[in-house]
Design a protein around this motif. Sequence first.
Motif, PDB file in Angstrom:
ATOM      1  N   LEU A 138      -9.412 -10.462 -32.507  1.00  0.00           N
ATOM      2  CA  LEU A 138      -9.048 -11.544 -31.593  1.00  0.00           C
ATOM      3  C   LEU A 138      -9.363 -11.139 -30.163  1.00  0.00           C
ATOM      4  O   LEU A 138      -8.943 -10.077 -29.693  1.00  0.00           O
ATOM      5  N   ASP A 139     -10.124 -11.984 -29.462  1.00  0.00           N
ATOM      6  CA  ASP A 139     -10.426 -11.786 -28.042  1.00  0.00           C
ATOM      7  C   ASP A 139      -9.578 -12.759 -27.225  1.00  0.00           C
ATOM      8  O   ASP A 139      -9.632 -13.979 -27.447  1.00  0.00           O
ATOM      9  N   LEU A 140      -8.814 -12.203 -26.295  1.00  0.00           N
ATOM     10  CA  LEU A 140      -8.002 -13.029 -25.395  1.00  0.00           C
ATOM     11  C   LEU A 140      -8.341 -12.661 -23.959  1.00  0.00           C
ATOM     12  O   LEU A 140      -8.241 -11.493 -23.565  1.00  0.00           O
ATOM     13  N   ASN A 141      -8.729 -13.659 -23.192  1.00  0.00           N
ATOM     14  CA  ASN A 141      -9.043 -13.469 -21.780  1.00  0.00           C
ATOM     15  C   ASN A 141      -7.963 -14.154 -20.943  1.00  0.00           C
ATOM     16  O   ASN A 141      -7.773 -15.374 -21.045  1.00  0.00           O
ATOM     17  N   PHE A 142      -7.273 -13.362 -20.150  1.00  0.00           N
ATOM     18  CA  PHE A 142      -6.177 -13.886 -19.337  1.00  0.00           C
ATOM     19  C   PHE A 142      -6.616 -14.052 -17.885  1.00  0.00           C
ATOM     20  O   PHE A 142      -7.392 -13.244 -17.355  1.00  0.00           O
ATOM     21  N   THR A 143      -6.080 -15.086 -17.261  1.00  0.00           N
ATOM     22  CA  THR A 143      -6.236 -15.291 -15.825  1.00  0.00           C
ATOM     23  C   THR A 143      -4.873 -15.143 -15.176  1.00  0.00           C
ATOM     24  O   THR A 143      -3.935 -15.869 -15.524  1.00  0.00           O
ATOM     25  N   ILE A 144      -4.766 -14.179 -14.248  1.00  0.00           N
ATOM     26  CA  ILE A 144      -3.505 -13.915 -13.568  1.00  0.00           C
ATOM     27  C   ILE A 144      -3.661 -14.305 -12.108  1.00  0.00           C
ATOM     28  O   ILE A 144      -4.532 -13.776 -11.402  1.00  0.00           O
TER      29      ILE A 144
END
Length: 242
Positions: free
Chosen positions: A108-114
């Motif tokens: 699973l690839d998860l890209n977060f924007t903070i």
Amino acid sequence: MGTKQPYLNGAYYGPSIPPPAKAHRSYDSPGFGCCCFSCLGSCLRCCGCCILSMICNILIAIAVILAITGFILWLIFRPNAVKFYVAEANLNRFSFDSNNNSNLHYSLDLNFTIRNPNQRVGVYYDEISVSGYYGDQRFGSVNVSSFYQGHKNTTVVLTKIEGQNLVVLGDGARTDLKEDEKSGIYRIDAKLRLSVRFKFWVIKSWKLKPKIKCDDLKIPLGSSNSTGGFKFQPVKCDFDLS
């Protein structure tokens, strides 16, 4: 006529007559030592009370000054909560072994924007742990390198949760899994555990450990042909500072 006293002739056999007591002059000491020690004890007790009272007043004054300073800093900086989003998600593999329905293989690839919306507050991310959940069961996690985020800044964090693990699903989760396998779209939750510090100019706060919840991520399986062109939609996460 007065009473005539009897005439005593011979020895007297009555009780002995004690001799008259001699008068003694008593010389009372002035009690100088007792008075001195009494005064000294009173002075010590008085000084002790004064010192305790002074310490209490100093502690109260420090507490009041710190409270006023904190309130002024809050009015100046007005910190806003940092915002977390799952911007992109790719599910490359999510399958159980045919001979062991509890052994899950996942990728699973998860890209977060903070997003840090504060104008004068920076954030030190000392520890970040990202975990994936399915049916309230954690199937994998990954740690992210620490970094500093400046004020009015948006940072993209890329994570990959990959491997295999024993995951025991309940009856309800098994039913959901059959539906997800049929549609090719999996309902996955992500949780982040952080250890952060906030920076106000040159002042750094103590460590805080907020929890970030990104629930109900609908992620299509990359190898599935039954998704009907469904694409992942960005999801805003919940920020819990408690």
